[in-house]
Design a protein around this motif. Structure first.
Motif, PDB file in Angstrom:
ATOM      1  N   PRO A 564       0.803  -1.232   0.000  1.00 24.65           N
ATOM      2  CA  PRO A 564       0.000   0.000   0.000  1.00 24.65           C
ATOM      3  C   PRO A 564       0.833   1.278   0.000  1.00 24.65           C
ATOM      4  N   VAL A 565       2.166   1.138   0.015  1.00 24.58           N
ATOM      5  CA  VAL A 565       2.991   2.351   0.136  1.00 24.58           C
ATOM      6  C   VAL A 565       3.263   2.957  -1.240  1.00 24.58           C
ATOM      7  N   ALA A 566       3.056   4.287  -1.315  1.00 26.34           N
ATOM      8  CA  ALA A 566       3.349   4.993  -2.569  1.00 26.34           C
ATOM      9  C   ALA A 566       3.839   6.394  -2.240  1.00 26.34           C
ATOM     10  N   GLU A 567       4.620   6.949  -3.168  1.00 30.16           N
ATOM     11  CA  GLU A 567       5.161   8.297  -2.927  1.00 30.16           C
ATOM     12  C   GLU A 567       4.187   9.335  -3.467  1.00 30.16           C
ATOM     13  N   LEU A 568       3.383   9.887  -2.532  1.00 28.46           N
ATOM     14  CA  LEU A 568       2.346  10.834  -2.950  1.00 28.46           C
ATOM     15  C   LEU A 568       2.311  12.013  -1.972  1.00 28.46           C
ATOM     16  N   GLY A 602       1.276  -3.084 -12.051  1.00 34.60           N
ATOM     17  CA  GLY A 602       2.674  -2.762 -12.365  1.00 34.60           C
ATOM     18  C   GLY A 602       3.207  -1.728 -11.393  1.00 34.60           C
ATOM     19  N   ASP A 603       3.715  -0.638 -11.946  1.00 36.32           N
ATOM     20  CA  ASP A 603       4.289   0.428 -11.110  1.00 36.32           C
ATOM     21  C   ASP A 603       3.242   1.424 -10.645  1.00 36.32           C
ATOM     22  N   TRP A 604       2.008   1.107 -10.882  1.00 35.68           N
ATOM     23  CA  TRP A 604       0.947   2.078 -10.596  1.00 35.68           C
ATOM     24  C   TRP A 604       0.091   1.635  -9.412  1.00 35.68           C
ATOM     25  N   ILE A 605      -0.393   2.648  -8.694  1.00 33.93           N
ATOM     26  CA  ILE A 605      -1.355   2.386  -7.630  1.00 33.93           C
ATOM     27  C   ILE A 605      -2.679   3.010  -8.101  1.00 33.93           C
ATOM     28  N   ILE A 606      -3.753   2.273  -7.890  1.00 36.51           N
ATOM     29  CA  ILE A 606      -5.041   2.737  -8.438  1.00 36.51           C
ATOM     30  C   ILE A 606      -6.058   2.903  -7.314  1.00 36.51           C
ATOM     31  N   ILE A 607      -6.770   4.036  -7.371  1.00 37.18           N
ATOM     32  CA  ILE A 607      -7.847   4.257  -6.396  1.00 37.18           C
ATOM     33  C   ILE A 607      -9.148   4.429  -7.196  1.00 37.18           C
ATOM     34  N   GLU A 608     -10.129   3.566  -6.883  1.00 39.46           N
ATOM     35  CA  GLU A 608     -11.407   3.639  -7.594  1.00 39.46           C
ATOM     36  C   GLU A 608     -12.504   4.065  -6.636  1.00 39.46           C
ATOM     37  N   VAL A 609     -13.287   5.056  -7.039  1.00 47.96           N
ATOM     38  CA  VAL A 609     -14.425   5.490  -6.218  1.00 47.96           C
ATOM     39  C   VAL A 609     -15.691   5.230  -7.043  1.00 47.96           C
ATOM     40  N   GLN A 610     -16.475   4.250  -6.561  1.00 48.39           N
ATOM     41  CA  GLN A 610     -17.613   3.794  -7.361  1.00 48.39           C
ATOM     42  C   GLN A 610     -18.919   3.989  -6.587  1.00 48.39           C
ATOM     43  N   ASP A 611     -19.867   4.676  -7.226  1.00 43.16           N
ATOM     44  CA  ASP A 611     -21.149   4.867  -6.542  1.00 43.16           C
ATOM     45  C   ASP A 611     -22.290   4.266  -7.344  1.00 43.16           C
ATOM     46  N   THR A 612     -23.426   4.144  -6.669  1.00 45.03           N
ATOM     47  CA  THR A 612     -24.617   3.618  -7.351  1.00 45.03           C
ATOM     48  C   THR A 612     -25.617   4.754  -7.543  1.00 45.03           C
ATOM     49  N   GLY A 613     -25.072   5.949  -7.794  1.00 48.86           N
ATOM     50  CA  GLY A 613     -25.904   7.148  -7.878  1.00 48.86           C
ATOM     51  C   GLY A 613     -26.605   7.326  -9.216  1.00 48.86           C
ATOM     52  N   THR A 614     -26.901   8.587  -9.504  1.00 50.69           N
ATOM     53  CA  THR A 614     -27.699   8.916 -10.697  1.00 50.69           C
ATOM     54  C   THR A 614     -26.933   8.722 -11.997  1.00 50.69           C
ATOM     55  N   GLY A 615     -25.602   8.720 -11.892  1.00 50.21           N
ATOM     56  CA  GLY A 615     -24.781   8.620 -13.101  1.00 50.21           C
ATOM     57  C   GLY A 615     -24.637   9.972 -13.776  1.00 50.21           C
ATOM     58  N   LEU A 651      -0.533  16.708 -11.506  1.00 47.68           N
ATOM     59  CA  LEU A 651       0.667  17.119 -10.789  1.00 47.68           C
ATOM     60  C   LEU A 651       1.479  15.904 -10.334  1.00 47.68           C
ATOM     61  N   HIS A 652       0.757  14.811 -10.051  1.00 49.66           N
ATOM     62  CA  HIS A 652       1.423  13.561  -9.643  1.00 49.66           C
ATOM     63  C   HIS A 652       1.801  12.698 -10.853  1.00 49.66           C
ATOM     64  N   ARG A 653       1.602  13.253 -12.044  1.00 52.51           N
ATOM     65  CA  ARG A 653       1.868  12.526 -13.296  1.00 52.51           C
ATOM     66  C   ARG A 653       1.019  11.265 -13.397  1.00 52.51           C
ATOM     67  N   GLY A 654      -0.196  11.414 -12.927  1.00 48.06           N
ATOM     68  CA  GLY A 654      -1.111  10.278 -12.986  1.00 48.06           C
ATOM     69  C   GLY A 654      -2.200  10.489 -14.029  1.00 48.06           C
ATOM     70  N   GLU A 655      -3.191   9.597 -13.997  1.00 48.64           N
ATOM     71  CA  GLU A 655      -4.296   9.684 -14.957  1.00 48.64           C
ATOM     72  C   GLU A 655      -5.609   9.549 -14.212  1.00 48.64           C
ATOM     73  N   ILE A 656      -6.655  10.194 -14.731  1.00 42.51           N
ATOM     74  CA  ILE A 656      -7.975   9.990 -14.143  1.00 42.51           C
ATOM     75  C   ILE A 656      -8.965   9.675 -15.264  1.00 42.51           C
ATOM     76  N   VAL A 675      -8.508   6.695 -10.414  1.00 41.37           N
ATOM     77  CA  VAL A 675      -7.291   7.514 -10.365  1.00 41.37           C
ATOM     78  C   VAL A 675      -6.086   6.582 -10.369  1.00 41.37           C
ATOM     79  N   LYS A 676      -5.192   6.811 -11.322  1.00 43.57           N
ATOM     80  CA  LYS A 676      -4.034   5.933 -11.473  1.00 43.57           C
ATOM     81  C   LYS A 676      -2.788   6.767 -11.200  1.00 43.57           C
ATOM     82  N   LEU A 677      -1.987   6.348 -10.215  1.00 42.43           N
ATOM     83  CA  LEU A 677      -0.841   7.169  -9.809  1.00 42.43           C
ATOM     84  C   LEU A 677       0.448   6.360  -9.805  1.00 42.43           C
ATOM     85  N   PRO A 678       1.541   6.989 -10.221  1.00 44.60           N
ATOM     86  CA  PRO A 678       2.811   6.252 -10.166  1.00 44.60           C
ATOM     87  C   PRO A 678       3.226   6.030  -8.716  1.00 44.60           C
ATOM     88  N   ARG A 679       3.647   4.791  -8.465  1.00 48.02           N
ATOM     89  CA  ARG A 679       4.012   4.483  -7.083  1.00 48.02           C
ATOM     90  C   ARG A 679       5.256   5.257  -6.660  1.00 48.02           C
TER      91      ARG A 679
END
Ligand code: ADP
Length: 690
Positions: A564-568, A602-615, A651-656, A675-679
């Motif tokens: 779970p450790v990443a440089e952020l 791989g070298d990436w850490i991913i955070i997913e936020v998923q809801d069952t809302g209106t879309g 700014l973290h050189r990641g992708e959303i 959200v995909k962030l370089p570890r």
């Protein structure tokens, strides 16, 4: 004949035949590679190279079929006009031998004596009929057949048949009748009559005759050969036409008899008084490319008992490539028959017999040689590889459609192996290949369009960010002053002052502005990132505990990453989770379920936020990250939450990325922000990953 002979054009070792026996050439850049000539060439003497069909001289048998079938006139006959002119203009005695098919070509000139007059006008001292040579040759065939020595003969009056046997059925060379063609016989007759210095020019319908005169195994033939077409060119060159010659000039002797029928299939048999008796089956006669090849194959296989096989490459010489007539086969045949009939009426049979007997001892023999051009030593492995390259992986793939000009896919592969053909000649292969390329291109195109859109979106956001940063900087300081003075006034004013409420309102709204400005600065990436090794799980848990969760919404956290450790930047990441979770709760006004998942790739850490809302409606998807885009009520949303998230991630050189469905008919509604962030901060910064 009992033994079976290999008739395949791919069996024996290849040898080289002289190139100067080919009188067909290609016209540069005329070929449109339709493969018709390849298909129609009985010798498969056409090679495809650089999108042009090229004649392979040593394989060519001079049938001229490629000239006939090419709609683009991409093949031409090598002209012999200058050769003939050289003979005529150098004080030599020159005799013309006219082939018996001439009535097919020169119809306007009939009376035939007009033609004779025209030929004389060119400078020929003698104008004779080859048909007398044919009479002599017919006589020799009759005698050979009468010998009953069990020998089988393949008649050799057609040079294409001879050329084909020498190159593609060399085992049958011993069966080629050792009798010269009527053309050569006539040349020998004329020299016997007028001296060996006599120059002889054959005029006829055939291109292969040109090669026959140059063939070292045929002696005493004509010095040059021109076609009827070339004769017409000569007439034109010297302004000779039927109207400016005297129609009184007859052919020079010797006069022929039924030899005039030679250009018609079975003509030899008729002239030699040989009956094609179905019962005895002693004689077989056929014409045309496919028929003659089939007959030779059958002969080679030992399945033919006939003593004499008369074969003609064209449908008789009356269909030769050197003729310009457009008449059909039967009209042509009728013209030759009519001419022969008329001439027979005036024939002094006694005299003719005496002349034939006069040449009874004239040597009319010749020899033949093997010039094997069959494709030999085929490497089966390579053939299979070629087939594979053409997409023929199994028997089902072998369509044998013939579009390439070869009868089967294997024949095509063998020709390719021999350098005569190319894989690109296979139509199904080319179509498949093009389809594949089209699919690849459309896929690339789609990817390009998406990338372009993303790029334009990023550019738009970047320029908005710049603008926002400028405005925020300018507003920040005066805003600070407003807040400070409002607070000072609030401190100083009496508790029950009338305007205290107003001051509080000013302070509240000014603070709101301050938050907006701070958000704008975040979005514009004006802040620095303080990278530190953090525990993403812990960070996410702590961030979520700070967002008040409505009672009707359940929360689930799933952690799938092994490390779970990443440089952020911890604070900025908390901001990301707060904004995403806050939006998710807002999207579920009637309750729902929020899943926050952390994982790695791989070298990436991913955070997913998923809801069952209106879309998110499709039309809003593109605007999500634009500053001030909000669908929330006035005072509730600023439209800066997602732009800030975007700024931090970049700014973290990641992708959303976002996936969402707002249409219940398409399945459960809801949104997933990924959200995909370089570890490791450094490595990705160095690689320039974005
Ligand atoms: P704000 O929350 O102030 O409106 P944001 O930039 O955070 O600003 O969000 C912009 C808009 O994106 C929201 O108003 C909403 O329409 C849409 N949105 C963001 N997140 C979600 C979500 N999880 N579900 C549905 N809509 C969302």
């Amino acid at each position: 004949m009992s033994e079976s002979r290999d008739s395949s054009p791919e069996a024996a070792p290849a040898s080289t035949a002289p190139e100067n026996l080919c009188f067909v050439k290609e016209v540069k850049n005329r070929c449109r590679i339709c493969f018709t000539c390849v298909r129609e060439c009985p010798a498969k003497a056409i090679r495809i190279s650089k999108s042009q069909a090229i004649v392979v001289p040593e394989r060519c048998i001079g049938c001229g079929n490629c000239l006939k079938v090419c709609s683009q006139q991409a093949k031409k006959m090598v002209s012999s006009i200058e050769e003939v002119e050289a003979l005529l203009h150098h004080g030599m005695t020159v005799a013309a031998c006219v082939a018996p098919s001439f009535p097919v070509e020169f119809q306007a000139e009939f009376d035939y004596r007009v033609l004779v007059g025209q030929i004389r006008a060119l400078g020929f001292q003698y104008v004779t009929e080859v048909a007398f040579g044919a009479d002599l040759v017919a006589d020799r065939y009759r005698k050979a057949l009468a010998r009953c020595d069990g020998q089988q003969h393949i008649a050799t009056t057609c040079p294409v048949i001879v050329g084909y046997v020498e190159r593609y059925q060399p085992d049958l060379v011993p069966f080629l009748s050792p009798i010269v063609s009527p053309m050569v016989a006539m040349a020998r007759v004329l020299r016997a009559m007028h001296g060996q210095d006599l120059k002889v020019v054959f005029i006829g319908p055939c291109i292969a005759k040109k090669a026959e005169t140059k063939d070292p195994s045929v002696e005493g033939g004509p010095d040059a050969v021109i076609t009827f077409q070339e004769l017409r060119e000569l007439f034109q060159r010297y302004g000779i036409n039927p109207h400016n010659v005297e129609p009184t000039s007859d052919f020079d002797p010797p006069q022929p008899s039924l030899g005039s029928l030679f250009p018609i299939s079975h003509g030899l048999l008729k002239a030699a008084e040989i009956r094609e008796d179905i019962l005895t089956n002693d004689v077989v006669a056929t014409d045309g490319l496919h028929n003659f090849m089939n007959a030779l194959n059958e002969f080679a296989a030992g399945g033919m008992e006939a003593k004499l096989v008369e074969l003609l490459s064209c449908n008789g010489c009356i269909a030769g490539p050197g003729l310009t007539s457009k008449e059909n086969q039967f009209q042509r045949r009728a013209r030759v028959s009519a001419y022969t009939r008329n001439r027979e009426k005036g024939l002094d049979a006694e005299r003719w017999r005496r002349t034939i007997d006069q040449f009874a001892d004239l040597d009319l023999t010749r020899t033949y040689r093997s010039m094997d051009q069959r494709i030999a030593g085929i490497d089966e492995k390579e053939i299979l590889e070629i087939m594979e390259r053409m997409g023929k992986h199994s028997a089902e793939d072998e369509l044998n459609c013939g579009a390439c000009g070869y009868p089967s896919c294997r024949d095509h592969a063998v020709a390719t192996y021999k350098g005569l053909a190319e894989s690109e000649m296979c139509l199904p292969y080319v179509i498949n290949d093009h389809l594949k390329t089209i699919l690849e291109l459309s896929d690339l195109n789609e990817r390009l369009a998406t990338t372009q859109e993303t790029l334009m979106h990023s550019e738009r956001l970047a320029s908005m960010g710049q603008l926002a940063a400028g405005v925020a900087h300018e507003i920040n300081n005066p805003l600070g002053v407003v807040i400070m003075y409002t607070n000072l006034l609030l401190e100083e004013c009496a508790k029950d002052a009338e305007f205290k409420g107003d001051l509080q309102m000013i302070a509240e709204q000014a603070n709101r502005c301050k938050r907006i400005v701070a958000g704008l600065l975040d979005f514009a990436r004006q802040n620095k990132v303080a990278h530190q090794a953090i525990n993403v799980r812990e960070m996410v848990t702590s961030a979520l505990s700070n967002v008040p969760r409505p009672a009707d919404i359940t929360l689930e956290m799933i952690h799938e990453e092994s490390d779970p450790v990443a440089e952020l930047d911890r604070d900025q990441m908390i901001q990301v989770i707060l904004n995403l979770a806050g939006n998710a709760y807002d999207a579920m006004p009637d309750g729902g379920h929020l899943t926050v998942r952390t994982k790695e790739a791989g070298d990436w850490i991913i955070i997913e936020v998923q809801d069952t809302g209106t879309g998110i409606p499709r039309e809003n998807m593109k605007k999500l990250f634009e500053p001030f885009f909000t669908t929330k009520m006035m005072g509730k949303g600023t439209g800066l939450g997602l732009p800030v998230v975007y700024g931090i991630v970049k700014l973290h050189r990641g992708e959303i990325t976002v996936e969402s469905n707002a249409d219940p008919s398409q399945g459960p509604t809801g949104s997933t922000f990924r959200v995909k962030l370089p570890r490791e901060a450094q490595s990705h910064a160095a690689r320039g990953a974005v």
